[in-house]
Design an enzyme around this catalytic site. Structure first.
Site, PDB file in Angstrom:
ATOM      1  N   PHE A 246     -15.005 -16.051 -10.590  1.00 60.04           N
ATOM      2  CA  PHE A 246     -14.855 -15.965 -12.039  1.00 60.04           C
ATOM      3  C   PHE A 246     -16.203 -15.852 -12.738  1.00 60.04           C
ATOM      4  O   PHE A 246     -17.146 -16.590 -12.440  1.00 60.04           O
ATOM      5  CB  PHE A 246     -14.099 -17.182 -12.568  1.00 60.04           C
ATOM      6  CG  PHE A 246     -13.715 -17.055 -14.007  1.00 60.04           C
ATOM      7  CD1 PHE A 246     -12.686 -16.212 -14.391  1.00 60.04           C
ATOM      8  CD2 PHE A 246     -14.399 -17.754 -14.987  1.00 60.04           C
ATOM      9  CE1 PHE A 246     -12.330 -16.067 -15.727  1.00 60.04           C
ATOM     10  CE2 PHE A 246     -14.056 -17.626 -16.327  1.00 60.04           C
ATOM     11  CZ  PHE A 246     -13.016 -16.778 -16.695  1.00 60.04           C
ATOM     12  N   HIS A 247     -16.281 -14.929 -13.683  1.00 63.29           N
ATOM     13  CA  HIS A 247     -17.532 -14.687 -14.399  1.00 63.29           C
ATOM     14  C   HIS A 247     -17.233 -14.174 -15.811  1.00 63.29           C
ATOM     15  O   HIS A 247     -16.170 -13.608 -16.069  1.00 63.29           O
ATOM     16  CB  HIS A 247     -18.416 -13.687 -13.649  1.00 63.29           C
ATOM     17  CG  HIS A 247     -17.735 -12.389 -13.331  1.00 63.29           C
ATOM     18  ND1 HIS A 247     -16.790 -12.254 -12.325  1.00 63.29           N
ATOM     19  CD2 HIS A 247     -17.855 -11.147 -13.874  1.00 63.29           C
ATOM     20  CE1 HIS A 247     -16.363 -11.005 -12.268  1.00 63.29           C
ATOM     21  NE2 HIS A 247     -16.989 -10.315 -13.206  1.00 63.29           N
TER      22      HIS A 247
END
Length: 319
Positions: A246-247
């Site tokens: 996740f980013h």
């Protein structure tokens, strides 16, 4: 006029005195300058003028001369490297500003080749049922080698000198697509340590605090380092993302380049995501687990064939 159309020369252009940069576009690599030329009739001190300067596109005919014995490149400098990814700056002459930013993927897998090949898209309407039956298995089987470069950053193996903010929850650093110089095209990324969050679908109310912290720390970093104030950033999350750690993408709000993936059907604003999650109940499925997500998917994507064939099964699309 200071010169007739036929009389412009290098000497006459050098008589231009720039006063201000009134526009810049990192996408077209252009600057618009406001300034003046001397009045040839001497009736006025100077004559106002606007000069637009744009870097011309790379010629396909020069592709074979970019590298090799007769290379057009005169100097390169490595800017960073992690796992199979390296990025450099290059000069076409010794006394020039850096001309090119070069990204290298080596070794490049068939998946990389497909990703970077120009492709047609379809719009996918991903219901929760479609996600569970086709998309989630694809995400779960995503090869760890594809995200080793991210793991190297999160575990402290590489890119530590680039990190602008670090906590036990996430790090913020420049994205490899940014040239590290042009503030108007500033592009950072926040990488989250919690590996259980693979995509937008995994977010729920308990993640609101970390998302708010990313927003706060990104604003603090750009204000301290580049003097950008409140409202200067566009923060968003991709679905589908290019990798499943996740980013959050953090971009100067004035940069509207289409190459940054800010198009409808791909980018979801961080503020909107936070607001939706705050409306969620404390337990039970979250908004992003219950809703149908619509997005563009390229024909070279690993999910393309799986999801395209699903349009023959209305129960998966409409279920």
């Amino acid at each position: 006029m200071p010169h007739s159309p036929a009389s412009w020369s290098l000497e006459s252009l050098n008589e231009f005195e720039s006063e201000n940069i009134i526009n810049e576009d990192p996408v077209t690599h252009s600057l618009v300058l406001l300034g003046s030329f001397p009045d040839p009739d001497k009736s006025k001190a100077r004559i106002k003028a606007i000069v637009r300067v744009e870097r011309t596109a790379l010629a396909t005919s020069d592709a074979g001369r970019l590298f090799g014995v007769d290379s057009l490149l005169k100097r390169v400098k490595i800017e960073g490297s992690t796992d199979i990814y390296t990025w450099l700056f290059a000069w076409l002459g010794e006394d020039r500003e850096r001309d090119l930013k070069i990204n290298i993927i080596c070794p490049a897998t068939e998946v990389h080749i497909r990703k970077y090949t120009k492709q047609q898209q379809i719009m996918v309407h991903e219901t929760p049922k479609l996600y569970e039956s086709h998309v989630k298995p694809y995400i779960t089987s995503f090869p760890p080698s594809r995200t080793q470069w991210v793991e190297n950053i999160l575990t402290g193996v590489s890119e530590q000198d680039k990190i602008l903010y670090k906590s036990s929850d996430f790090v913020i650093l420049p994205d490899m697509k940014w040239d590290l110089t042009t503030v108007s095209s500033l592009y950072l990324v926040a990488l989250v340590q919690d590996r259980s969050i693979r995509s937008l679908r995994d977010l729920n109310k308990k993640h609101v605090n970390i998302l708010k912290s990313i927003k706060k720390q990104a604003a603090t970093v750009v204000k301290r380092k580049w003097g950008l104030g409140d409202g200067s950033l566009r923060m968003y999350i991709h679905y589908q993302p290019s990798y499943y750690i996740f980013h959050v993408h953090i971009v100067n709000v004035n940069f509207e380049g289409g190459l940054l993936g800010m198009t409808v059907g791909q980018a979801h604003l961080l503020d909107d995501i936070i607001s939706l999650l705050e409306l969620d109940p404390s337990d039970g499925p979250s908004t992003f687990q219950k809703m149908t997500l619509t997005y563009g998917l390229g024909e070279q994507h690993g999910l393309y064939d799986k999801l395209r064939h699903c349009y023959d099964h209305v129960d998966l699309i409409d279920g």
